[in-house]
Design an enzyme around this catalytic site. Structure first.
Site: not given
Ligand code: BGC
Length: 749
Positions: A292
């Site tokens: 993530d």
């Molecule tokens: C979130 C994810 C997301 C990623 C990219 C993160 O802050 O937890 O769910 O896919 O950002 O945008």
């Protein structure tokens, strides 16, 4: 990073062959090994820097979905240091980035374009938690398929979805992105959405690579606070939280995202147990794992890595392939390889997994296959997707209450002449889209006001917001009350703004924010019937309003066609059929509250002080899992079992007749639960094991059959094996988890 020509094996002829025309979708064993061969031949051409580039994913500056930004991402692409981009979309923009890669980098390995297509791309469906309340797997699969079509037509190849985190804690804002509290239903939805996004053939330019997230157990942060520690027994993890991730992988998802949280004392991003043992060894996952946002860098704050370099080593050796936004693989891989902290084999393993997905998507065939301007204009907001957004929104709405007002049920509103439309969500576009609406087109959103005007062309619809979402400003009450007094009915739309939901939006109080509930109570006092529409992304707590209001619909954030869907429901043009996939608590102190609770040694007994209960609130939720009313009534006949006992290879057939006893056609979600009465471990009082959504005309009955086998009765035992134990079982059938008729059978040795 210094180039290491040592690893370049000059297979130029093979390169040309591979880079110009070998994209494929593997099906057979020979196709699989052919794919591996092609991946290997590309790998053989790569420098270490190019390899690190393929393991790097950076955000563009189009969207902000995390705490950091790297302005020089275009330069990183040009130099081959970044092989994948997210948060950039549209054919024109992404084509240009792809062109830089293809024409200006040495090997021209195409970029992946990732984006959070969570519940639609340009046309937005209800938030996933809302859509899950449809209990309609085909509908959800189709939403994912249509969203993929729109997103792929906008130059995207990869969605960071579906979210399959089980959550039993509405304080956590991201409860909105998942599918509620139940493992069985959540697993089926996970698989349906993966099938929808990826279709039959990943190289089809109307599909996207899916990403199962957030692996694992991200939905259970201590105290509901986002990004917080997760702490649970391994049995609970494997029994309740893990299955939806597995279902998504089994459905063919080619990528998985590591979650931010720790589990068993190890952050997921550094966990060989999650990333290698379970995912690879137990499940045979062949795709790649992405972190993530800044997940690797955060290993320092978690306190398991002293510096960025060590964080990168921990992640790679755990089995994490792609680095989202930390830029740590890019910066530290060479040094870590040189001093022997990581091996070339570990790097190559990760690179191969990434290349494999690029081959599967057909990008080596044609890196521009997702960039077709004509397709973008014909697919986006097509009639099919707009109609589906309407149906999805209709099926997600849950009717909680519809009492008689002066002799007859308030809803549906047959032909009101004067409607007072009140509330901060009544004439609102952006909040109907909900959180994670990505590239959702705000202008296309049909507001509730517009929906009602279309549906009731002859009525006078007067509007006043009454108040805002937050704060204690009551100066708008007067106008709202005046309108209410001079109308036949009040339609009140209150709840949460989309900014108060989703990521980084945990709350410790779950009342309807600001003075909205106060406004509702004042409106009810006018004596004009009030229909309360609650639009929110989590179960809110509203016991007083629940007591006073005669009609309540829980509408979530319903997406682009939300206003039309709600007007259809209010008018009776569509009979509500949604059923809750998460319990609505009576107060915050009950959380976590979920239907599949364990029995305890002192089951609740109101007449006995020393039993498991609260002094100030019942144990039950305000509305239970599976609950939702209709404008018609359904009657359940007696549950029949094909046998009183079954063996391990037998099937038990459970049958029930359901009749529509009202005057309106409608849909019902018939639910089946079981209980394992005595086990080697304690077992929940109820576990969902089957459901069927049926449509019945008035006066019509239908006989339904459910099939249960020993496999359905299996659970994770003390040795962490999934097994059914012989003995007595209860099987329960009914309209929700709290109204069930029970029968007993035995599973034989
Ligand atoms: C979130 C994810 C997301 C990623 C990219 C993160 O802050 O937890 O769910 O896919 O950002 O945008």
């Amino acid at each position: 990073m210094r180039r290491t020509p040592l690893y370049i094996i000059p297979l130029l002829a093979v390169t040309i062959l591979i880079l110009k025309g070998c994209g494929m979708n593997p099906r057979s064993v020979s196709e699989e090994s052919e794919l591996d061969r092609k991946v290997d031949s590309v790998l053989a051409l790569m420098t270490l820097e190019e390899k690190a580039g393929q393991l790097t994913l950076l955000t563009s500056d189009w969207d902000v979905t995390g705490p950091t930004m790297r302005k020089e991402y275009v330069e990183d692409i040009r130099s081959g240091r970044c092989g994948n981009i997210f948060n950039a979309h549209t054919v024109a923009y992404n084509r240009n980035l792809q062109k830089i890669t293809v024409e200006e980098t040495r090997l021209g390995i195409p970029l992946l374009f990732g984006y959070d297509v969570v519940h639609g791309h340009r046309t937005i469906f209800p938030i996933p938690l809302g859509e899950a309340c449809s209990w309609n797997l085909e509908l959800m699969e189709k939403s994912a398929r249509l969203a993929a079509g729109e997103a792929a037509a906008s130059g995207l190849t990869w969605t960071f979805a579906p979210v399959v985190d089980i959550s039993r804690d509405p304080r956590w804002g991201r409860v909105s992105e998942g599918n509620g509290e139940d493992t069985y239903l959540g697993s089926l939805i996970a698989a349906a959405r993966v099938r929808g996004f990826q279709g039959e053939d990943l190289s089809d330019p109307y599909t996207l690579a899916a990403c199962i997230k957030h692996y694992a157990a991200y939905g259970a942060p201590v105290a509901g606070r986002d990004y917080n520690t997760v702490d649970m027994s391994e049995i609970a993890f494997r029994q309740d939280y893990l299955p939806p991730y597995r279902a998504g992988v089994a459905a063919g998802a080619v990528t998985v995202m590591a979650s931010f949280n720790e589990l068993f004392g190890v952050p997921a991003t550094a966990s060989p147990y999650l990333m290698t043992r379970i995912l690879r060894e137990e499940w045979g996952f062949k795709g790649f794992v992405v972190t993530d946002y800044t997940g690797i860098d955060e290993l320092r704050a978690h306190g398991v890595a002293a510096d960025r370099r060590q964080a990168g080593i921990l992640a790679l050796t755990a089995g994490v392939d792609m680095d989202m936004q930390s830029a740590i693989y890019m910066e530290t891989m060479q040094g870590a390889l040189e001093d022997g902290s990581i091996t070339l084999e570990e790097i190559d393993r990760a690179v191969k997994r990434v290349l494999r997905v690029k081959f599967q998507l057909g990008l080596f065939d044609d890196p521009y296959r997702y960039f077709d301007d004509r397709r973008e204009s014909s697919v986006v907001h097509s009639q099919e997707i707009m109609e589906h957004a309407l149906q999805s929104a209709r099926e997600s709405v849950v009717l909680l209450k519809n009492e008689a007002f002066k002799g007859s049920a308030i809803l549906p509103l047959a032909s009101p002449r004067r409607i007072a439309l009140i509330g901060p969500l009544a004439d609102n576009q952006v909040d109907l889209l909900g959180s994670w609406h990505g590239a959702g087109d705000i202008d296309q959103v049909v507001t509730l006001r517009a929906g009602l005007m279309n549906r009731y062309p002859g009525a006078t619809i007067s509007y006043a917001p009454g108040c805002g979402f937050e704060g204690d400003e009551v100066s708008g009450f007067g106008e709202a009350l005046r309108l209410a007094r001079s109308s036949d009915v009040v339609v009140l739309a209150i709840g949460e703004s989309q900014a108060r939901s989703g990521e980084a939006a945990s709350r410790s109080e779950l009342g309807i924010p600001g003075v909205q509930e106060e406004l509702a109570l004042e409106l009810i006092k006018t004596g004009t019937p009030v229909v309360v529409l609650i639009m929110a992304e989590r179960p809110l707590v509203f016991p007083l309003l629940n007591e006073k209001a005669s009609a309540i619909l829980y509408a979530w954030h319903p997406g682009t066609r939300g206003g039309d869907a709600l007007a259809d429901i209010l008018s009776g043009n569509y009979n509500p059929s949604g059923k809750l996939v998460i319990s609505i608590p009576r107060n915050v102190g009950q959380i976590p509250i979920y239907y599949s609770a364990k029995p305890t040694g002192r089951p609740m007994d109101p007449g006995n002080k020393f039993t498991s209960k609260y002094l100030d609130v019942p144990n039950t939720p305000l509305y239970p899992f599976g609950y939702g009313r209709s404008y018609t009534t359904f009657e359940y006949g007696e549950t029949g079992l094909s046998s009183e006992s079954i063996g391990r290879s037998d099937t038990l057939v459970v049958s029930v007749t359901v009749s529509n006893t009202g005057a309106t056609a409608g849909e019902e979600v018939v639910q089946l639960y079981t209980r394992d009465v005595v086990g080697s471990l304690t077992r929940p009082l109820k576990e969902l094991k089957g459901f069927q959504k049926i449509y019945l005309e008035p006066g019509v009955s239908k006989r339904l059959q459910f099939r249960l086998t020993a496999g359905d009765l299996a659970f994770v035992n003390g040795k962490l094996e999934r097994m059914a134990e012989p003995g007595e079982f209860r099987v329960m059938v009914g309209p929700d988890s709290a109204h069930l008729e029970e029968k007993t059978f035995t599973l034989k040795e």
